[in-house]
Design a protein around this motif. Structure first.
Motif, PDB file in Angstrom:
ATOM      1  N   GLN A  18    -112.911 -49.712  63.686  1.00  0.00           N
ATOM      2  CA  GLN A  18    -112.805 -48.732  64.771  1.00  0.00           C
ATOM      3  C   GLN A  18    -112.987 -47.306  64.247  1.00  0.00           C
ATOM      4  N   ASN A  19    -112.547 -47.053  63.016  1.00  0.00           N
ATOM      5  CA  ASN A  19    -112.649 -45.689  62.468  1.00  0.00           C
ATOM      6  C   ASN A  19    -114.016 -45.379  61.869  1.00  0.00           C
ATOM      7  N   ALA A  20    -114.838 -46.382  61.688  1.00  0.00           N
ATOM      8  CA  ALA A  20    -116.150 -46.141  61.047  1.00  0.00           C
ATOM      9  C   ALA A  20    -117.199 -45.788  62.099  1.00  0.00           C
ATOM     10  N   GLU A  21    -118.018 -44.796  61.765  1.00  0.00           N
ATOM     11  CA  GLU A  21    -119.072 -44.387  62.704  1.00  0.00           C
ATOM     12  C   GLU A  21    -120.388 -45.084  62.351  1.00  0.00           C
ATOM     13  N   ASN A  22    -120.660 -45.145  61.046  1.00  0.00           N
ATOM     14  CA  ASN A  22    -121.899 -45.794  60.588  1.00  0.00           C
ATOM     15  C   ASN A  22    -121.534 -47.059  59.812  1.00  0.00           C
ATOM     16  N   ILE A  23    -121.924 -48.176  60.345  1.00  0.00           N
ATOM     17  CA  ILE A  23    -121.587 -49.458  59.698  1.00  0.00           C
ATOM     18  C   ILE A  23    -122.882 -50.151  59.266  1.00  0.00           C
ATOM     19  N   GLY A  24    -122.929 -50.544  58.016  1.00  0.00           N
ATOM     20  CA  GLY A  24    -124.078 -51.291  57.495  1.00  0.00           C
ATOM     21  C   GLY A  24    -123.693 -52.747  57.320  1.00  0.00           C
ATOM     22  N   VAL A  25    -124.628 -53.631  57.588  1.00  0.00           N
ATOM     23  CA  VAL A  25    -124.344 -55.069  57.438  1.00  0.00           C
ATOM     24  C   VAL A  25    -125.408 -55.694  56.553  1.00  0.00           C
ATOM     25  N   THR A  26    -124.973 -56.494  55.592  1.00  0.00           N
ATOM     26  CA  THR A  26    -125.925 -57.269  54.795  1.00  0.00           C
ATOM     27  C   THR A  26    -125.340 -58.669  54.592  1.00  0.00           C
ATOM     28  N   ALA A  27    -126.146 -59.576  54.059  1.00  0.00           N
ATOM     29  CA  ALA A  27    -125.662 -60.947  53.880  1.00  0.00           C
ATOM     30  C   ALA A  27    -126.324 -61.581  52.668  1.00  0.00           C
ATOM     31  N   GLY A  28    -125.619 -62.527  52.065  1.00  0.00           N
ATOM     32  CA  GLY A  28    -126.128 -63.206  50.878  1.00  0.00           C
ATOM     33  C   GLY A  28    -127.271 -64.160  51.209  1.00  0.00           C
ATOM     34  N   ALA A  29    -127.893 -64.669  50.142  1.00  0.00           N
ATOM     35  CA  ALA A  29    -129.079 -65.519  50.291  1.00  0.00           C
ATOM     36  C   ALA A  29    -128.766 -66.868  50.937  1.00  0.00           C
ATOM     37  N   SER A  30    -127.468 -67.230  50.994  1.00  0.00           N
ATOM     38  CA  SER A  30    -127.133 -68.543  51.563  1.00  0.00           C
ATOM     39  C   SER A  30    -126.451 -68.410  52.927  1.00  0.00           C
ATOM     40  N   THR A  31    -126.591 -67.257  53.569  1.00  0.00           N
ATOM     41  CA  THR A  31    -125.946 -67.063  54.872  1.00  0.00           C
ATOM     42  C   THR A  31    -126.943 -67.321  56.013  1.00  0.00           C
ATOM     43  N   PRO A  32    -126.661 -68.316  56.865  1.00  0.00           N
ATOM     44  CA  PRO A  32    -127.603 -68.615  57.958  1.00  0.00           C
ATOM     45  C   PRO A  32    -127.654 -67.501  59.005  1.00  0.00           C
ATOM     46  N   ASP A  33    -128.810 -67.416  59.693  1.00  0.00           N
ATOM     47  CA  ASP A  33    -129.034 -66.371  60.700  1.00  0.00           C
ATOM     48  C   ASP A  33    -127.984 -66.369  61.809  1.00  0.00           C
ATOM     49  N   ASN A  34    -127.563 -67.567  62.268  1.00  0.00           N
ATOM     50  CA  ASN A  34    -126.618 -67.586  63.399  1.00  0.00           C
ATOM     51  C   ASN A  34    -125.277 -66.950  63.022  1.00  0.00           C
ATOM     52  N   ILE A  35    -124.872 -67.078  61.762  1.00  0.00           N
ATOM     53  CA  ILE A  35    -123.602 -66.464  61.338  1.00  0.00           C
ATOM     54  C   ILE A  35    -123.752 -64.933  61.322  1.00  0.00           C
ATOM     55  N   ILE A  36    -124.924 -64.459  60.868  1.00  0.00           N
ATOM     56  CA  ILE A  36    -125.170 -63.008  60.857  1.00  0.00           C
ATOM     57  C   ILE A  36    -125.204 -62.485  62.308  1.00  0.00           C
ATOM     58  N   SER A  37    -125.875 -63.220  63.200  1.00  0.00           N
ATOM     59  CA  SER A  37    -125.946 -62.791  64.614  1.00  0.00           C
ATOM     60  C   SER A  37    -124.558 -62.699  65.225  1.00  0.00           C
ATOM     61  N   ASN A  38    -123.697 -63.678  64.939  1.00  0.00           N
ATOM     62  CA  ASN A  38    -122.337 -63.638  65.491  1.00  0.00           C
ATOM     63  C   ASN A  38    -121.597 -62.391  65.027  1.00  0.00           C
ATOM     64  N   VAL A  39    -121.782 -62.042  63.753  1.00  0.00           N
ATOM     65  CA  VAL A  39    -121.114 -60.855  63.206  1.00  0.00           C
ATOM     66  C   VAL A  39    -121.648 -59.599  63.902  1.00  0.00           C
ATOM     67  N   MET A  40    -122.975 -59.519  64.083  1.00  0.00           N
ATOM     68  CA  MET A  40    -123.577 -58.332  64.720  1.00  0.00           C
ATOM     69  C   MET A  40    -123.073 -58.209  66.167  1.00  0.00           C
ATOM     70  N   ASN A  41    -123.015 -59.336  66.875  1.00  0.00           N
ATOM     71  CA  ASN A  41    -122.555 -59.302  68.263  1.00  0.00           C
ATOM     72  C   ASN A  41    -121.112 -58.823  68.345  1.00  0.00           C
ATOM     73  N   LYS A  42    -120.297 -59.351  67.473  1.00  0.00           N
ATOM     74  CA  LYS A  42    -118.870 -58.974  67.531  1.00  0.00           C
ATOM     75  C   LYS A  42    -118.697 -57.503  67.181  1.00  0.00           C
ATOM     76  N   LEU A  43    -119.427 -57.037  66.174  1.00  0.00           N
ATOM     77  CA  LEU A  43    -119.327 -55.613  65.801  1.00  0.00           C
ATOM     78  C   LEU A  43    -119.776 -54.731  66.950  1.00  0.00           C
ATOM     79  N   ASN A  44    -120.832 -55.129  67.635  1.00  0.00           N
ATOM     80  CA  ASN A  44    -121.339 -54.329  68.750  1.00  0.00           C
ATOM     81  C   ASN A  44    -120.364 -54.295  69.915  1.00  0.00           C
ATOM     82  N   ASN A  45    -119.471 -55.293  69.978  1.00  0.00           N
ATOM     83  CA  ASN A  45    -118.512 -55.339  71.072  1.00  0.00           C
ATOM     84  C   ASN A  45    -117.214 -54.612  70.767  1.00  0.00           C
ATOM     85  N   TYR A  46    -117.059 -54.123  69.554  1.00  0.00           N
ATOM     86  CA  TYR A  46    -115.792 -53.439  69.217  1.00  0.00           C
ATOM     87  C   TYR A  46    -115.650 -52.155  69.986  1.00  0.00           C
TER      88      TYR A  46
END
Ligand code: SF4
Length: 298
Positions: free
Chosen positions: A270-298
């Motif tokens: 909540q206190n961060a204005e600029n948030i960067g997201v990255t993921a390791g080589a073994s992280t599937p796309d759907n897990i990254i999408s879920n994280v992006m969606n949840k962050l966008n809903n904060y």
């Protein structure tokens, strides 16, 4: 500025996903080929030696398709044995063949290159230094392949480990270095600096793979413009853990496996204005999408 504007600015966050986040080409090839193998050979048993990738969601998905993850091949079975992208020792191939399994080798081409360089150095009489953790499956396979040609090998996760072997290093006129593909470049630099001070001839193959270099460079740049970095991926995955370590030195960084863990860091987010997201080589796309969606809903 009106209160409405201010509120809008306070609430608006910039959330940016790194371009090179998630599956690298080696992991993508391993997962897609294994699934396709099952589709095309439905009547055969398929065994993957060790986790195909360090991600429990993918392992569960494979298991639901009837693809078995095993530490050892069953004696009284036949079928297909899949060698994962980390590679394997020659005796593993031999053993699978002797048991009657058909082998599908999905060792990443970048890992094969490290194995070849390591063999070349040992054959040419160098003391071989493999930079990486001794228990990492890729490192075990590099060592096992090189060991056929000579015993002068040190596996070193860091400089301290080499310092403990200083006498052995000084005895050898020539020292050759290869690096586990997902290591941090900073670690390699420290090791090379130290080796320069104790060896007469030093040959270095920087075998960190292009995918890892790109991912790390891009994540570092993103971290420099972010108040918070979110690294997504298994805590068992070496390349994801390395990413989190690197970024921690640049900005506030959290390492999560799934979007559910974001709730543990509500205040930070909540206190961060600029948030960067990255993921390791073994992280599937759907897990990254879920994280992006949840962050966008904060
Ligand atoms: S991280 Fe690099 S070496 Fe490892 S599988 Fe991916 S591309 Fe291949």
């Amino acid at each position: 500025m009106s209160l409405k504007d201010w509120t809008y600015r306070r609430l608006k966050k910039n959330i940016k996903l790194a371009k090179h986040a998630g599956f690298c080409y080696g992991v993508k090839r391993a997962v897609e080929t294994t699934k396709k193998l099952k589709e095309e050979n439905n009547s055969k048993e398929i065994f993957v030696l060790g986790e195909l990738i360090h991600n429990s969601h993918v392992i569960n998905e494979l298991s639901a398709l009837g693809i078995h993850t095993v530490d050892e091949l069953p004696e009284k079975e036949t079928g297909i044995c899949v060698i994962r992208s980390h590679g394997a020792a020659p005796e593993v191939f031999e053993n699978a063949k002797n048991k009657g399994y058909e082998i599908v080798d999905l060792t990443c081409l970048d890992v094969k290159k490290v194995q070849q360089k390591a063999i070349e150095l040992v054959k040419d009489g160098y003391l071989l230094v493999i930079v990486g953790k001794p228990e990492h499956p890729e490192v075990c396979a590099i060592r096992a392949n090189a060991q056929i040609f000579g015993e002068n090998i040190i596996v070193a996760p860091d400089v301290q480990c080499l310092k403990n072997n200083e006498e052995q290093i000084k005895k050898h006129k020539r020292v050759g270095v290869v690096v586990q593909t997902t290591q941090r470049i900073e670690n390699l630099k420290n090791i090379v600096d130290y080796l320069l001070s104790v060896s007469k001839e030093l040959k270095i193959f920087n075998t960190i793979c292009a995918s890892t270099s790109l991912r790390q460079t891009e994540a570092k740049n993103l971290a420099r413009e972010s108040d918070l970095m979110v690294v997504v991926g298994s805590k068992k995955s070496a390349n994801t853990t390395h990413l989190a370590e690197i970024l921690t030195g640049i900005t506030k960084t959290i390492h999560i496996e799934t979007d559910e863990e974001l709730d543990n860091y509500k205040e930070l987010i909540q206190n961060a204005e600029n948030i960067g997201v990255t993921a390791g080589a073994s992280t599937p796309d759907n897990i990254i999408s879920n994280v992006m969606n949840k962050l966008n809903n904060y």
